[in-house]
Design an enzyme around this catalytic site. Structure first.
Site, PDB file in Angstrom:
ATOM      1  N   TYR A 137       0.854  -1.190   0.000  1.00  0.00           N
ATOM      2  CA  TYR A 137       0.000   0.000   0.000  1.00  0.00           C
ATOM      3  C   TYR A 137       0.889   1.240   0.000  1.00  0.00           C
ATOM      4  O   TYR A 137       1.652   1.460   0.938  1.00  0.00           O
ATOM      5  CB  TYR A 137      -0.891  -0.020   1.247  1.00  0.00           C
ATOM      6  CG  TYR A 137      -2.297   0.454   1.051  1.00  0.00           C
ATOM      7  CD1 TYR A 137      -2.573   1.631   0.377  1.00  0.00           C
ATOM      8  CD2 TYR A 137      -3.372  -0.262   1.575  1.00  0.00           C
ATOM      9  CE1 TYR A 137      -3.870   2.076   0.211  1.00  0.00           C
ATOM     10  CE2 TYR A 137      -4.673   0.176   1.413  1.00  0.00           C
ATOM     11  CZ  TYR A 137      -4.915   1.347   0.739  1.00  0.00           C
ATOM     12  OH  TYR A 137      -6.205   1.783   0.580  1.00  0.00           O
ATOM     13  N   LYS A 172      -2.352   4.910  -3.520  1.00  0.00           N
ATOM     14  CA  LYS A 172      -3.406   5.772  -2.986  1.00  0.00           C
ATOM     15  C   LYS A 172      -3.195   7.179  -3.545  1.00  0.00           C
ATOM     16  O   LYS A 172      -2.216   7.860  -3.211  1.00  0.00           O
ATOM     17  CB  LYS A 172      -3.359   5.791  -1.464  1.00  0.00           C
ATOM     18  CG  LYS A 172      -4.435   6.651  -0.820  1.00  0.00           C
ATOM     19  CD  LYS A 172      -5.823   6.051  -0.961  1.00  0.00           C
ATOM     20  CE  LYS A 172      -6.073   4.989   0.086  1.00  0.00           C
ATOM     21  NZ  LYS A 172      -7.488   4.537   0.078  1.00  0.00           N
ATOM     22  N   PRO A 201      -8.269   6.680  -5.871  1.00  0.00           N
ATOM     23  CA  PRO A 201      -8.379   8.092  -5.491  1.00  0.00           C
ATOM     24  C   PRO A 201      -9.518   8.377  -4.507  1.00  0.00           C
ATOM     25  O   PRO A 201      -9.855   9.541  -4.278  1.00  0.00           O
ATOM     26  CB  PRO A 201      -8.649   8.774  -6.829  1.00  0.00           C
ATOM     27  CG  PRO A 201      -9.448   7.762  -7.584  1.00  0.00           C
ATOM     28  CD  PRO A 201      -8.916   6.405  -7.160  1.00  0.00           C
ATOM     29  N   ASN A 202     -10.141   7.356  -3.949  1.00  0.00           N
ATOM     30  CA  ASN A 202     -11.215   7.542  -2.966  1.00  0.00           C
ATOM     31  C   ASN A 202     -12.328   8.455  -3.463  1.00  0.00           C
ATOM     32  O   ASN A 202     -12.814   9.328  -2.740  1.00  0.00           O
ATOM     33  CB  ASN A 202     -10.679   8.085  -1.643  1.00  0.00           C
ATOM     34  CG  ASN A 202     -10.058   7.021  -0.769  1.00  0.00           C
ATOM     35  OD1 ASN A 202      -8.851   7.004  -0.578  1.00  0.00           O
ATOM     36  ND2 ASN A 202     -10.865   6.105  -0.253  1.00  0.00           N
ATOM     37  N   ASN A 250     -15.001  -0.076  -2.828  1.00  0.00           N
ATOM     38  CA  ASN A 250     -15.411  -0.274  -1.445  1.00  0.00           C
ATOM     39  C   ASN A 250     -16.102   0.986  -0.909  1.00  0.00           C
ATOM     40  O   ASN A 250     -16.259   1.136   0.282  1.00  0.00           O
ATOM     41  CB  ASN A 250     -14.217  -0.620  -0.549  1.00  0.00           C
ATOM     42  CG  ASN A 250     -14.654  -0.893   0.880  1.00  0.00           C
ATOM     43  OD1 ASN A 250     -15.313  -1.882   1.150  1.00  0.00           O
ATOM     44  ND2 ASN A 250     -14.312  -0.013   1.801  1.00  0.00           N
ATOM     45  N   HIS A 301     -10.533  -5.605   1.112  1.00  0.00           N
ATOM     46  CA  HIS A 301     -10.256  -4.219   1.484  1.00  0.00           C
ATOM     47  C   HIS A 301      -9.558  -4.169   2.841  1.00  0.00           C
ATOM     48  O   HIS A 301      -9.624  -5.117   3.619  1.00  0.00           O
ATOM     49  CB  HIS A 301     -11.589  -3.451   1.543  1.00  0.00           C
ATOM     50  CG  HIS A 301     -11.460  -2.016   1.888  1.00  0.00           C
ATOM     51  ND1 HIS A 301     -11.749  -1.522   3.142  1.00  0.00           N
ATOM     52  CD2 HIS A 301     -11.087  -0.952   1.142  1.00  0.00           C
ATOM     53  CE1 HIS A 301     -11.572  -0.219   3.146  1.00  0.00           C
ATOM     54  NE2 HIS A 301     -11.174   0.158   1.949  1.00  0.00           N
TER      55      HIS A 301
END
Length: 396
Positions: A137, A172, A201-202, A250, A301
């Protein structure tokens, strides 16, 4: 009929230190905060569960704790309904109650496993693998000037690949200008030509930005993009405009209900299953099997777990036949943990599924108390940028 009875409940928020503050699209994470539920039985067993740490979950679990005394940990369905307001239709839709329940269920299953001498995997049909591939990550670090952020992220990537042997890297993003992040992705591909790359990129991008970035990512070569935009309608449009890029979620898909809803949108290829978000082992495994029935593979996740939830996620992943992807994990960032002894090892980019009874990890009560005391010093931390306001999505 089981003789197990819960006779003591403790709800312990923890603050777990990490090496660097981690930046994401809505702010930065300065420490991992978790809530541990500790259930003791009349015959001396202790079971542990865990969920994300914040005031809402803590309040709900603290209010519920006394009512758990005297209950049978096998009666999970009764416990599940006790967590929800009467008449609530979306009982399990990624809500605070769902995630709080998942910690109680985890602790109950840990107790059941310890009482029977079997790992949690054996309570759900057994495992189909003994080790789980883990994705490295990658974050931008807090306190690093934007002009140096990519260099430091690349240095971190080299370090974790060399140290842990990752062959999948999760980037991320959604933090810097999209064009800068395209350049960072290209550098990752150049430096790690044999690694699978994924980005997340959330939900920071709108449709137009997503199409532009994913068109470049398709040429660079990625495994999948996770939640480029914040909802299913937008992601479905992105999918239509950017063929050839697998999409995972998610956020837009974070529960069995939203997975079912996506059948109408056809937006998501890879649902990312999370024990906390989906409502515990039973709901998460049910959702994964639902995905299998719908012809989809799943990923796993991560929610910034301590060893308690990390072990639980490994046990869940071990039961998933339709899991071809490396599992997300933040475990490499922890500087302290609840374990008695060494951290759970990551070797050759993989983690072994614990084989001991219950969750298979031994919690050090002294460590638990020390990390709880650390929370008493910090309180619950904001994820917003220091001095800033919450960020509205999309950012670009």
């Amino acid at each position: 009929m089981t003789g197990l009875r819960i006779d003591r409940v403790r709800v312990l928020p923890l603050t777990l230190p990490i090496a660097n503050a981690l930046r994401y699209t809505q702010g930065r994470v300065g420490a991992f905060q978790r809530i541990v539920v500790e259930l003791s039985t009349t015959d001396g067993l202790i079971g542990y569960g865990e969920c994300r740490g914040d005031l809402l979950r803590y309040t709900l679990l603290s209010d519920l704790a006394e009512s758990l005394v005297g209950t049978d940990p096998y009666q999970l369905e009764t416990l599940r309904w006790r967590m929800a307001p009467q008449g609530l239709v979306e009982l399990f839709s990624g809500t605070v109650a769902v995630q709080a329940y998942s910690a109680i269920e985890m602790a109950c299953l840990d107790l059941i496993g310890k009482s029977t001498g079997r790992p949690v995997t054996d309570l759900f049909g057994g495992r189909v693998r003994e080790e789980i591939e883990i994705a490295g990550y990658l974050y931008y670090f807090g306190g690093t000037p934007d002009g140096e952020a990519a260099d430091r992220l690349l240095a971190s990537a080299r370090d974790v690949v060399n140290r842990y042997g990752f062959t999948t890297l999760k980037y991320k993003c959604g933090v810097l200008e999209p064009e800068a992040e395209i350049r960072t992705l290209a550098r990752l591909r150049e430096e790690f030509p044999d690694c699978r790359l994924r980005l997340d990129p959330n939900g920071a991008w709108g449709v137009g930005t997503s199409v532009r970035v994913l068109a470049a990512a398709r040429e660079i070569g990625i495994e999948y993009a996770e939640d480029p935009a914040a909802n299913l309608a937008k992601i479905a449009r992105i999918r239509e405009l950017t063929p050839g890029v697998a999409l995972a979620s998610n956020q837009a898909v974070a529960s069995p209900e939203t997975m079912a809803l996506d059948q109408a949108f056809g937006a998501i290829d890879v649902p990312l299953i999370d024990l906390n978000w989906y409502g515990g082992f039973r709901a998460a495994l049910s959702a994964a099997r639902m995905a299998e029935l719908l012809g989809r593979d799943v990923g796993v996740h991560s929610s910034m777990e301590s060893a308690i939830s990390q072990s639980a996620q490994l046990q869940m992943a071990a039961c998933l036949a339709n899991l071809p992807y490396a599992s997300d994990s933040h475990y490499l960032y922890l500087q302290d943990d609840v374990l008695a002894g060494d951290p759970l090892p990551i070797t050759g980019g993989r983690m072994q599924v614990p084989t001991g009874p219950g969750l298979g990890v031994e919690v050090d009560t002294g460590q638990l108390e020390r990390l709880h005391n650390r929370w008493q010093e910090t309180g619950f931390l904001s994820w917003d940028e220091p001095g800033g306001r919450p960020v509205l999505l999309p950012r670009w």
